[in-house]
Design an enzyme around this catalytic site. Sequence first.
Site: not given
Ligand SMILES: [Zn+2]
Length: 519
Positions: A131, A396, A350, A87, A196
Amino acid sequence: MWTLRLLTVLLLAACVLGGAVPGKPPVDEEEHMHPDLQRNTRTRARIIEGEDTQDYWLSASKAHILEKLSYVRNEKRAKNIILFLGDGMGLATLAAARSYIGGEEQKLSFEEFPYTGLSKTYCVDKIVPDSASTSTSYLCGVKANYGTIGVNAHVKRGDCQAMADTNNHVFSVGKWAMDAGKAAGLVTTTRVTHASPAGVYAHTADREWENNAVLEEACGDLAEGLDDIAVQLIHGEVGGKLKVILGGGKRSFYDPEFYEKGRRTDGRNLVAEFEALAEGNTFVKTQKKLLKVNVTETDRLLGLFSKSHMHYHVEQLADPENNEPTLEEMTEKAIEMLQKEENGYFLFVEGGKIDISHHDTMARIALDETAEFSKAIKRARELTNLEDTLIVVTSDHSHTFSVGGYQARGSDIFGEAESLGTDGKPYLTLSYANGKSFDQYYDTEAHERIDPTSLLSEDTAQLFPATAPLESETHGGEDVGVFASGPWAHLFTGVYEQNTIPHMLAFAACVGDGKTACD
Ligand SMILES: [Zn+2]
Ligand SMILES: *[C@@H]1O[C@H](CO)[C@@H](O)[C@H](O)[C@H]1NC(C)=O
């Protein structure tokens, strides 16, 4: 929460003086340069053995070409798919992370993957996405509006009515895989209800609606018939079938009656509800218990290791009482759980705290979380077969993080550049275009920058400078990298829209209702 302890600066070892720099004056002549430059002994370049010879570069290039020529396209059906999401892990983060793990010439584990591409991250209503909209994109295959998850762009953020219309719901590649008889699971270092991971299983007009209290406050009477994200994870059409769910975020699963920090207001205990669903359902809340889980005796595994997001890896290391697993440990257990599945699996993993540390301009932590993410991928590649398991690593969106010039090779990446600004003050290599650190680095009364080297420390929580004052540093809008290994990995080359990713995963695994490799 305990204070962040000093991170041992491993890099210092790698940054010792490396001898004379070609084309630069010898050390004694440097005495005549600006005195500020003398202070920083780290500015002398380290030379990697052989880099100063032409042959080094020619033979490395030749080896690279030979390696490329040796690739054989794997066009077998992908039995398993693992999608790793860093992320907020933009390309500048990757470059700086290489310096952090030992030098610019190093590679993160996934940078060894044979095929790479670039993913365009904008969402339907904003140039720079969040996200939530991006998880809809790289998991469900359609771009959506900022702040929304698992719904198409007919749903604006916060539109309770549009969310209620199931015609607006879109489903993830996790569901496509389950519909085809595979199993699915998710792992994250954030709350399992965060944007996410929620893309795997949820449909919501607002990423904030993680529990009934926030959903009801936002939707009022319309909340009836709508499920918050935690309820969707335990009881939803997709969430209710996931074989493994590991991460943080206990607070959205409990009314305070059951867990004092619980945020639900409906008297529910979703963890107990999960356990009651079936005999083989197992809940764990510590690293010790997770590591002891016997996967042959466990049908479905839910692990919630913290109230909110899990702690940063450096915090886990610093806490003698730590009982949270690392991302690598969670990834390994998830793979063990899913490897029991005869028809294969889809797993989403993630590294969620790269983003969170960047929002706070904590560059040291962002790079350490990136290194942890890289370890989890290395482990996943070791545990799986290259012939039948497609691993794709991406991000992302980026951040406003940048790596400025010009430090000598081998310098401490967290230190200052070699030259001075036009205001006569040093500046750091790592900085952000915006963020909360602005005030620390700018004297608003004198209208001048504060010498950033006077604020340098080895505290992992140190903030790095930002140009514009913002409470939370923002995401960035440039493309992010995609790294692929395994069956059909060669599909992931080129520059493409982010929402193409799950369609390519589905093609490789012969799931979903689009074109597949088995047609
Ligand atoms: Zn963020
Ligand atoms: C896990 O459980 C199975 C079935 O009960 C058992 O045969 C096996 O020995 C267990 N493994 C470990 C490591 O305890």
